[in-house]
Design an enzyme around this catalytic site. Structure first.
Site, PDB file in Angstrom:
ATOM      1  CD  GLU A 261      -5.275  -4.990   9.655  1.00 29.62           C
ATOM      2  OE1 GLU A 261      -5.959  -4.256  10.359  1.00 29.62           O
ATOM      3  OE2 GLU A 261      -5.162  -6.217   9.829  1.00 29.62           O
TER       4      GLU A 261
ATOM      5  CB  CYS B 131      -3.259   4.022   8.085  1.00 30.43           C
ATOM      6  SG  CYS B 131      -2.368   3.179   9.389  1.00 30.43           S
TER       7      CYS B 131
HETATM    8  P1  NAD Z   1      -2.587  -0.155  -2.332  1.00 31.51           P
HETATM    9  O1  NAD Z   1      -3.932  -0.681  -2.051  1.00 31.51           O
HETATM   10  O2  NAD Z   1      -2.355   0.508  -3.621  1.00 31.51           O
HETATM   11  O3  NAD Z   1      -1.494  -1.305  -2.220  1.00 31.51           O
HETATM   12  C1  NAD Z   1      -1.275  -2.044  -1.053  1.00 31.51           C
HETATM   13  C2  NAD Z   1      -0.686  -3.399  -1.416  1.00 31.51           C
HETATM   14  O4  NAD Z   1      -1.683  -4.165  -2.074  1.00 31.51           O
HETATM   15  C3  NAD Z   1       0.483  -3.333  -2.380  1.00 31.51           C
HETATM   16  O5  NAD Z   1       1.403  -4.336  -2.038  1.00 31.51           O
HETATM   17  C4  NAD Z   1      -0.164  -3.627  -3.726  1.00 31.51           C
HETATM   18  O6  NAD Z   1       0.715  -4.166  -4.680  1.00 31.51           O
HETATM   19  C5  NAD Z   1      -1.209  -4.645  -3.329  1.00 31.51           C
HETATM   20  N1  NAD Z   1      -2.381  -4.751  -4.186  1.00 31.51           N
HETATM   21  C6  NAD Z   1      -2.969  -3.788  -4.933  1.00 31.51           C
HETATM   22  N2  NAD Z   1      -4.056  -4.281  -5.552  1.00 31.51           N
HETATM   23  C7  NAD Z   1      -4.175  -5.569  -5.159  1.00 31.51           C
HETATM   24  C8  NAD Z   1      -5.106  -6.615  -5.454  1.00 31.51           C
HETATM   25  N3  NAD Z   1      -6.144  -6.412  -6.257  1.00 31.51           N
HETATM   26  N4  NAD Z   1      -4.923  -7.817  -4.878  1.00 31.51           N
HETATM   27  C9  NAD Z   1      -3.901  -8.030  -4.033  1.00 31.51           C
HETATM   28  N5  NAD Z   1      -2.972  -7.102  -3.741  1.00 31.51           N
HETATM   29  C10 NAD Z   1      -3.113  -5.875  -4.298  1.00 31.51           C
HETATM   30  O7  NAD Z   1      -2.250   0.819  -1.125  1.00 31.51           O
HETATM   31  P2  NAD Z   1      -0.963   1.723  -0.934  1.00 31.51           P
HETATM   32  O8  NAD Z   1      -1.121   2.943  -1.757  1.00 31.51           O
HETATM   33  O9  NAD Z   1       0.256   0.901  -1.089  1.00 31.51           O
HETATM   34  O10 NAD Z   1      -1.066   2.075   0.603  1.00 31.51           O
HETATM   35  C11 NAD Z   1      -1.683   3.223   1.105  1.00 31.51           C
HETATM   36  C12 NAD Z   1      -2.977   2.849   1.792  1.00 31.51           C
HETATM   37  O11 NAD Z   1      -2.713   1.925   2.850  1.00 31.51           O
HETATM   38  C13 NAD Z   1      -3.625   4.045   2.463  1.00 31.51           C
HETATM   39  O12 NAD Z   1      -5.001   4.031   2.204  1.00 31.51           O
HETATM   40  C14 NAD Z   1      -3.372   3.800   3.943  1.00 31.51           C
HETATM   41  O13 NAD Z   1      -4.299   4.409   4.806  1.00 31.51           O
HETATM   42  C15 NAD Z   1      -3.424   2.308   4.002  1.00 31.51           C
HETATM   43  N6  NAD Z   1      -2.769   1.807   5.219  1.00 31.51           N
HETATM   44  C16 NAD Z   1      -3.554   1.299   6.198  1.00 31.51           C
HETATM   45  C17 NAD Z   1      -2.982   0.849   7.384  1.00 31.51           C
HETATM   46  C18 NAD Z   1      -3.847   0.293   8.488  1.00 31.51           C
HETATM   47  O14 NAD Z   1      -3.307  -0.310   9.397  1.00 31.51           O
HETATM   48  N7  NAD Z   1      -5.158   0.478   8.466  1.00 31.51           N
HETATM   49  C19 NAD Z   1      -1.593   0.887   7.540  1.00 31.51           C
HETATM   50  C20 NAD Z   1      -0.822   1.407   6.506  1.00 31.51           C
HETATM   51  C21 NAD Z   1      -1.420   1.857   5.345  1.00 31.51           C
END
Ligand code: NAD
Length: 512
Positions: free
Chosen positions: A232, A266
């Site tokens: 997501e 999001c």
């Molecule tokens: P991010 O990708 O930086 O981090 C998300 C999570 O993934 C964190 O827990 C992080 O530590 C982990 N992570 C990062 N790199 C990783 C890897 N290589 N392998 C495994 N885990 C890893 O995102 P963010 O800045 O925390 O969140 C914001 C983003 O989330 C925005 O783009 C937003 O639109 C999206 N979002 C989407 C939804 C949806 O339902 N589509 C809901 C909420 C947020």
């Protein structure tokens, strides 16, 4: 820049750092969940459902405490944390349970007595084992509901990986899980991307919510292990505002869904395509509404919190500066506010398709208004995006609105509203393009939590007529089956019966 998750973003008060898990600790959390899962997965669904209901109640019993924790690491007011992440929990649990009871029912395999004599079969959903849930920081509690409940209801163990920006809320949830559920069933690992990667390396399936680049890395890593994922990812939601809309309600609704959680949603409205005929008036009212919103400066009763982290604040400033330089007009906001990471709720008028604030996810309190000729022009521009999560059309002609919505490239659409389906357990939360292929919530999400297993029992005393040997009689039998497939009548069926008997006798003779 401060280390992630070490200040209250509203006022920069220092927070006690949270230690990251080591690779061995990640493995141990998965192993503990795997061992607890064996007994949990063997329970009937109704027994698991009772525990999940108790889990929801246990979180609600500590609503004040968890809202306080959440507020300290997001900078949002306690009121706002409660309103957006706890009020929908009880109905969410009830609906999630009702869905699980339906989805987890075994289904009978259709077997005709003539072709498959003496056989019956059943396909049943089987838990995948341990689900790794990797979460972002924007809704540090609520983001877990869509995966934690169905994962547990379907009999899995779980390991939670909260964002490194909001580790304490995730830790709180894991503690409540440990109080209500069997020891080890819901584990917790803390840290940044490398800890998430370690979880992908040892869990049996992954639900990932986060940015597009991280999502692609998770997908690649999971592909190496051939484990299922649900991804997501980001959004850049559009609202199409038509000339016949209720202008005041539309302006307030757009402000609500653009500014909710300071735009760190999001499904935030980030782009507004408004018909030229009402654009001046719409921007005027929208500006009036947005300029009245108060930003938190230290956990007071504000309408919205600050940006959660410095990188996010930097991105917002970059998008606004680039839009201004390219000709957009700031009608309200456009600057930092307060002692922390606050940014004024901002409206940018006269934005154009090529601006970053129109093309890329901003994830902040900024509304980019693009003036369009008409609805068709607006729809085309709304669809010209690499994202597609939610979308909305604002009009008094509800049927026309729904028809336009069906042509928007999105997963969830609304006429005269936006975004709120994220708190409904039976709406599939999904999108298209870079928003990712994941489906969260609803019966449609179960593919990542369960796999189908089929058990067939054969109580026939005879061998089946198509078994070895492959002789001329088998040829005649096959031809009769094909004739039946082409619509052959009673004569073909009688012939089949006779041939089947002959075949069975010949097959039995193999053993003598
Ligand atoms: P991010 O990708 O930086 O981090 C998300 C999570 O993934 C964190 O827990 C992080 O530590 C982990 N992570 C990062 N790199 C990783 C890897 N290589 N392998 C495994 N885990 C890893 O995102 P963010 O800045 O925390 O969140 C914001 C983003 O989330 C925005 O783009 C937003 O639109 C999206 N979002 C989407 C939804 C949806 O339902 N589509 C809901 C909420 C947020």
């Amino acid at each position: 820049m401060t280390a992630p998750g070490t200040i209250n973003p509203a006022d920069r008060r220092a927070l006690e750092p949270v230690k990251a898990s080591t690779p061995d600790e990640v493995k141990a959390a998965v192993a503990a969940a795997r061992s607890a899962q064996l007994a949990w997965g063997a329970l009937p669904v109704f027994a698991r459902a009772e525990k999940i209901k108790a889990l929801g109640q246990a979180v609600l019993a500590k609503a004040d405490e968890v809202a306080q924790v959440m507020s300290s690491e997001t900078g949002r007011s306690v009121v706002e944390c409660k309103a957006s992440e706890l009020t929908s929990l009880a109905p969410y649990v009830d609906t999630a349970i009702a869905i699980a009871k339906q989805v987890l029912k075994p289904s009978k395999v259709r077997l005709s007595a003539l072709d498959f004599p003496g056989k019956k079969g059943v396909t049943e959903p089987v838990p995948r084992g341990v689900i790794g849930i990797i979460a972002p920081w924007n809704y540090p509690l609520g983001n877990f509901w869509k995966s934690l409940f169905p994962a547990l209801l379907s009999g899995n163990g779980v390991v939670l990986k909260p964002s490194e920006h909001t580790p304490r809320t995730g830790a709180f949830l894991a503690r409540v899980c440990a109080e209500v559920l069997p020891a080890g069933l819901v584990g917790l690992v803390q840290g940044a991307g490398e800890v998430g990667q370690a979880l992908v390396d040892s869990a049996d399936a992954i639900v990932f919510t986060g940015s597009v680049p991280s999502g692609k890395r998770v997908a690649a890593r999971a592909a190496e292990r051939l484990i299922p994922t649900s991804l997501e990812l980001g959004g850049k939601d559009a609202a199409l505002v038509l000339a016949d809309c209720d202008l005041d309600r539309t302006a307030i609704g757009v402000a609500q869904w653009a500014m909710h959680n300071c735009g760190q949603n999001c499904a935030a409205i980030e782009r507004v395509y408004v018909e030229e005929a009402i654009a001046d008036r719409f921007v005027e009212v929208l500006t009036k509404v947005v300029s009245k919103l108060r930003v938190s400066t230290g956990n007071d009763e504000s309408d919205l919190g600050p940006l959660q982290n410095e990188a996010q604040l930097g991105l917002v400033e970059k998008h606004v500066a680039q839009a201004k330089a390219a000709g957009a007009k700031v009608t309200t906001g456009g600057a930092r506010v307060g002692p922390g990471l606050g940014y004024q709720p901002t409206v940018l008028d006269r934005c154009t398709d090529d601006m970053e604030v129109v093309r890329d996810e901003t994830f902040g309190p900024v509304i980019a208004v693009v003036r369009v000729k008409d609805a068709e022009d607006g729809l085309e521009r709304a669809n010209d995006s690499r994202y597609g999560l939610n979308g909305s059309v604002w009009t008094s002609d509800l049927e026309r609105g729904a028809a336009l919505l069906r042509r928007m490239e999105i997963g969830v659409g609304y006429v005269n509203n936006h975004g709120f389906a994220g708190i409904l357990a039976d709406v599939p939360w999904t999108g298209v393009k870079d928003t990712g292929p994941g489906v969260a919530a609803s019966a449609h999400s179960y593919g990542v939590f369960t796999r189908p297993r089929t058990v067939i029992i054969d109580s026939s005393k005879n061998p089946d007529p198509w078994w070895i040997p492959a002789n001329a009689d088998l040829g005649a039998f096959a031809d009769a089956l094909i004739a039946r497939g082409r619509g052959g009548g009673l004569g073909v069926l009688l012939k089949l019966g006779g041939l089947a008997k002959k075949r069975v006798a010949a097959i039995k003779a193999l053993a003598r």
